[in-house]
Scaffold this motif. Structure first.
Motif, PDB file in Angstrom:
ATOM      1  N   THR A   1       0.776  -1.326   0.188  1.00 22.76           N
ATOM      2  CA  THR A   1       0.016   0.011  -0.022  1.00 22.76           C
ATOM      3  C   THR A   1       0.870   1.249   0.046  1.00 22.76           C
TER       4      THR A   1
ATOM      5  N   CYS B   1       1.249   3.929  -3.199  1.00 19.48           N
ATOM      6  CA  CYS B   1       1.073   5.604  -3.223  1.00 19.48           C
ATOM      7  C   CYS B   1       2.266   6.166  -3.359  1.00 19.48           C
TER       8      CYS B   1
ATOM      9  N   GLY C   1      -4.033   2.299  -1.512  1.00 20.12           N
ATOM     10  CA  GLY C   1      -2.817   3.346  -1.987  1.00 20.12           C
ATOM     11  C   GLY C   1      -3.164   4.194  -2.953  1.00 20.12           C
ATOM     12  N   TYR C   2      -4.335   4.376  -3.770  1.00 17.89           N
ATOM     13  CA  TYR C   2      -4.756   5.352  -4.550  1.00 17.89           C
ATOM     14  C   TYR C   2      -5.175   6.355  -3.688  1.00 17.89           C
ATOM     15  N   SER C   3      -6.181   6.210  -2.645  1.00 17.38           N
ATOM     16  CA  SER C   3      -6.724   7.057  -1.846  1.00 17.38           C
ATOM     17  C   SER C   3      -5.463   8.120  -1.213  1.00 17.38           C
ATOM     18  N   ILE C   4      -4.589   7.444  -0.629  1.00 14.35           N
ATOM     19  CA  ILE C   4      -3.360   8.017   0.058  1.00 14.35           C
ATOM     20  C   ILE C   4      -2.542   8.884  -1.130  1.00 14.35           C
ATOM     21  N   PHE C   5      -2.513   8.326  -2.298  1.00 13.48           N
ATOM     22  CA  PHE C   5      -1.923   9.042  -3.350  1.00 13.48           C
ATOM     23  C   PHE C   5      -2.730  10.329  -3.545  1.00 13.48           C
TER      24      PHE C   5
ATOM     25  N   THR D   1      -1.092  13.908  -3.228  1.00 10.53           N
ATOM     26  CA  THR D   1      -1.178  14.683  -4.397  1.00 10.53           C
ATOM     27  C   THR D   1      -1.421  15.942  -4.097  1.00 10.53           C
TER      28      THR D   1
END
Length: 301
Positions: free
Chosen positions: A184, A188, A289-293, A297
């Motif tokens: 995870t 990210c 991982g995408y949510s944290i990314f 960002t």
């Protein structure tokens, strides 16, 4: 950062193995003495998996080490008792020292990974074998003693496999937790670094993609095998129902019902007792991982 994360991931999992080695050795000894057969095809598949993941990682690490040598930089920032940038010979020597220190640890990590995956494959194979035995079990009055003995052996083996699964979950739950968290975080962080670096630094971009693909591949293998274990353990109930139980005596039917009830609770492996190893968990890790990314960002921008 991506290389450091890989190193810490392997380090923590190695420490967990060392802590749990006595429990693991006892479990492996019991499995070895159980008399369960593993086909030659499955043995080759287990060995090929270890060779594949080791070869992939060695190729990636070797390629980027050679690229670093060509560019006159170190592949991993590390302290050396001399100045690696003083000459090309010093740089080559530093890369050799790093390879000598890092690659044996990677081989040990892949050996541990191969052992874990092989144990899960073993459970799945034995569950499939139990399903075949249940479906082929036929009751005939003339061979009642033999049939009862076969059914008794099936029940004993099912109980034994359930015990193996529970012990494996207890041994590897911290191992899988580290694996899940590492994937995870690496997902990210690599995504953030890719957006920050951009296509101008193509070499660094390829590095991020290469390590990310290897991490996702490793995580997918674990989740796929964990999902297969759940499916095959639940298949025991279906195999029991598809047997010729209608012609069995009442006492055997009651015993079969107990097998079906027990199989309703599937065998499983978990990451720290918080998430099951399954395809759904793999998808959830990608989503996390995408949510944290997305949050990182926004912070970077």
């Amino acid at each position: 950062m991506d290389k450091s994360l890989v190193v810490y991931n392997f380090l923590f999992k190695t420490v967990i193995f060392l802590i749990k080695r006595n429990e693991l050795r006892e479990l492996l000894d019991e499995i070895e003495l159980s008399g369960d057969e593993v086909t030659e095809e499955r043995k080759k598949m287990m060995a090929n998996y270890v060779m594949l993941i080791t070869g992939m990682t060695a190729a990636v690490v070797g390629a980027f080490s050679l690229l670093a040598l060509f560019e006159g930089t170190m592949s991993i920032e590390a302290w050396m008792p001399f100045d690696p940038m003083e000459s090309s010979m010093n740089l080559i020597l530093s890369l050799q020292i790093l390879a000598f220190c890092v690659f044996p640890g990677l081989c040990r990590a892949f050996a541990m990974q191969g052992l874990v995956c092989s144990m899960i494959m073993y459970l799945c194979d034995q569950l499939i074998h139990l399903q075949k035995q249940l479906r082929s079990l036929e009751y005939v009055k003339e061979t009642e003693v033999v049939t009862r003995m076969k059914f008794k052996m099936i029940i004993r083996k099912h109980i034994r496999l359930m015990g193996y699964s529970m012990r494996m979950e207890n041994i590897f739950k911290e191992y899988f937790l580290v694996q899940n968290l590492a994937v995870t975080v690496e997902l990210c962080l690599n995504a953030v670094m890719i957006t920050v670096v951009g296509v101008q630094q193509i070499t660094l971009l390829i590095t991020f993609f290469a390590y990310l693909i290897i991490a996702l591949f490793n995580a997918y293998i674990y989740c796929y095998l964990g999902n297969e274990l759940i499916i095959q353990s639940q298949g025991i109930a279906l195999a029991a129902y598809e047997s010729t139980w209608t012609s069995w005596p009442v006492d055997l039917q009651k015993d079969l019902l107990m097998v079906i009830v027990a199989a309703q609770r599937p065998l499983k492996l978990s990451a720290g007792g918080m998430a099951l190893l399954s395809i759904q968990t793999f998808s959830q890790a990608l989503y996390n991982g995408y949510s944290i990314f997305a949050v990182l960002t926004d912070a970077v921008n």
